[in-house]
Design a protein around this motif. Structure first.
Motif, mmCIF file in Angstrom:
data_model
loop_
_atom_site.group_PDB
_atom_site.id
_atom_site.type_symbol
_atom_site.label_atom_id
_atom_site.label_comp_id
_atom_site.label_asym_id
_atom_site.label_seq_id
_atom_site.Cartn_x
_atom_site.Cartn_y
_atom_site.Cartn_z
ATOM 1 N N ALA A 1 58.586 28.674 41.196
ATOM 2 C CA ALA A 1 58.607 29.307 42.523
ATOM 3 C C ALA A 1 57.228 29.317 43.185
ATOM 4 C CB ALA A 1 59.189 30.679 42.468
ATOM 5 N N ARG B 1 58.973 31.549 37.354
ATOM 6 C CA ARG B 1 57.959 32.262 38.155
ATOM 7 C C ARG B 1 57.074 31.255 38.529
ATOM 8 N NH1 ARG B 1 54.090 37.165 36.629
ATOM 9 N NH2 ARG B 1 52.803 37.539 38.451
ATOM 10 N N LEU C 1 64.067 32.730 48.285
ATOM 11 C CA LEU C 1 63.710 31.562 47.487
ATOM 12 C C LEU C 1 64.735 30.493 47.608
ATOM 13 C CD1 LEU C 1 61.376 31.025 45.505
ATOM 14 C CD2 LEU C 1 62.877 32.082 43.601
ATOM 15 N N THR D 1 59.075 33.002 32.786
ATOM 16 C CA THR D 1 57.621 32.740 33.311
ATOM 17 C C THR D 1 57.689 31.427 33.933
ATOM 18 O OG1 THR D 1 57.025 32.274 31.030
ATOM 19 C CG2 THR D 1 56.538 34.697 31.869
ATOM 20 N N GLY E 1 52.531 39.806 44.066
ATOM 21 C CA GLY E 1 53.286 40.203 45.141
ATOM 22 C C GLY E 1 53.877 39.298 45.926
ATOM 23 N N ARG E 2 55.268 39.598 46.324
ATOM 24 C CA ARG E 2 56.068 38.632 47.013
ATOM 25 C C ARG E 2 55.361 38.438 48.383
ATOM 26 N NH1 ARG E 2 61.299 37.359 45.850
ATOM 27 N NH2 ARG E 2 61.872 36.337 47.390
ATOM 28 N N ALA F 1 60.703 36.919 35.028
ATOM 29 C CA ALA F 1 60.559 36.124 36.182
ATOM 30 C C ALA F 1 60.224 36.231 37.492
ATOM 31 C CB ALA F 1 62.266 35.457 36.462
ATOM 32 N N SER F 2 59.856 37.856 37.623
ATOM 33 C CA SER F 2 59.124 38.381 38.712
ATOM 34 C C SER F 2 60.070 38.201 39.997
ATOM 35 C CB SER F 2 57.698 37.706 38.887
ATOM 36 O OG SER F 2 56.934 38.463 37.791
ATOM 37 N N GLY F 3 61.128 37.828 39.915
ATOM 38 C CA GLY F 3 62.137 37.738 40.986
ATOM 39 C C GLY F 3 62.419 36.573 41.353
ATOM 40 N N ALA F 4 62.100 35.474 40.539
ATOM 41 C CA ALA F 4 62.566 33.987 40.816
ATOM 42 C C ALA F 4 63.752 34.024 39.973
ATOM 43 C CB ALA F 4 61.578 33.032 40.136
#
Lengths: 257, 257
Positions: A38, A35, A10, A32, A3-4, A63-66
């Protein structure tokens, strides 16, 4: 675990090490890696001859948002080109053999990377392809090799895990979080006066109910209770609860009704 | 980065922390957890109410050979049942709120786990379900929470990464690898005598070719060369190579032929 946290975008945090993936094979692993970077506050990613070309949607999906790390990544034809502007380059390497080279732990390497960036030097961390790892020519271009001290009977890190450990150590090298703290939120750690106030209350009620009637044993029993209540930090709020527990046990409402 | 190192079988290394996965959702993550555990020398795995039941083939497929950990894993109906025989239990928790609790870093927690096991105590590390994390009842059963100091603007670890960092810190808490060393393999770090022998050879040839003809500047130039050759460790083998480099530059074979 996921979770962010917080809403800040970023972005590069000052002069941070460049992560150089040499001939990465799977685009998923590039995602990954971003991620993992980050998480440790790393931002700059360079790709040397990625097998499947660049960009690749599959990287963004893992990348889960990276995303901004991937968007800013650059592609290079050779290691020499990818490291030309850097002053120090460290290379991760699981099992170096038959070479004369400085070998560092991840922690030792991270400390040196921090020290170098604080001198204004640009530094890089080089990771090899998923299966083969860095070749001899790649390693000869690094100032030092980084080898993680891990279980020698089972050492099996994937690319993102290897990056994660370095990113974690990079972050930790400048982290000042106390190793142990009591999170008290709305209350505070009790003062000795607040604690003594409770212990007095407890002893008074224990005298009242006859628990301490043996005069010879009484001092030792009270001391033992004090030892228990001073073993760890207690908060003012918890003492209020304990006051209530003692009061209600000694004078039950039901009996009074 | 990947690959089994050495041939020793994976087995419990003394009294090591038990990893407790509370209500894990994906069997794949149980497998990657086992892999991360093995890297850090952890062996004992307990599963509290795994969503899809146990065993699951998918776990074995992602464990990269850490099969014995999965084979020895036990299943429990409740956290209380899974931790009943343990003396200390630490719980990882990304964002604890509104509770009074000891919070530790991964490094601080690992050091305390080591100290407790050295006292003969049995200890556990509790990890929550992938999305929700541990609930308030789970956390109330832990002696302390462990929170990783990582980038607060992007904190996003999956379950296996969270386990990996704790397993790594557990291993590091007892690791004595020097942070920096020169791997010399078949040769050795040169003695001052061996180094001086080379510098003398170099200076002799530089005198011979006229490079040091300015008598006034000569001492400073020689000192600067000494500064360069003493900046880092050099090996006896490298000095032999450098002797050859100087000899061949000063007396080229082609010219002699």
């Amino acid at each position: 675990m996921t979770g962010r946290d917080g809403g800040a975008p970023l972005e590069p945090l000052g002069n941070t090490p460049v992560v150089i993936l040499v001939r990465p094979q799977m685009a998923e692993n590039i995602g990954t890696t971003a991620r993992a970077m980050a998480n440790g506050g790393l931002f700059h990613l360079r790709l040397v001859s990625p097998r499947d070309g660049w960009p690749q949607d599959r990287a963004w999906r893992t990348a889960s948002g990276a995303d901004r790390i991937l968007e800013a990544a650059t592609v290079h034809e050779s290691v020499d080109d990818a490291i030309a502007d850097l002053h120090h380059v460290y290379a991760t390497c699981p099992r170096p053999r038959h070479i004369v080279k400085t070998v560092m732990t991840a922690r030792g390497g991270a400390a040196e990377l921090r020290a170098a960036t604080e001198r204004g030097l640009k530094v890089g961390l080089m990771f090899g392809p998923e299966r083969a790892g860095l070749d001899n020519e790649d390693m000869a271009r690094a100032d030092a090799l980084i080898r993680y001290p891990l279980n020698p009977t089972f050492m099996s890190l994937n690319l993102a895990q290897a990056v994660m450990i370095m990113a974690y150590e990079w972050w930790m090298a400048a982290d000042a979080t106390p190793p142990r703290t009591l999170m008290t939120n709305e209350t505070h750690v009790a003062t000795k006066g607040e604690l003594e106030n409770f212990v007095s209350h407890l002893v008074r009620e224990l005298d009242g109910c006859g628990f301490l009637r043996n005069e010879q044993k009484r001092p030792g029993m009270v001391r033992n209770l004090r030892h228990f209540f001073t073993r760890g930090e207690v908060t003012e709020q918890e003492l209020r609860t304990l006051h209530g527990v003692v009061r209600e046990l000694a004078h039950p409402r039901r009996a009074e009704d």
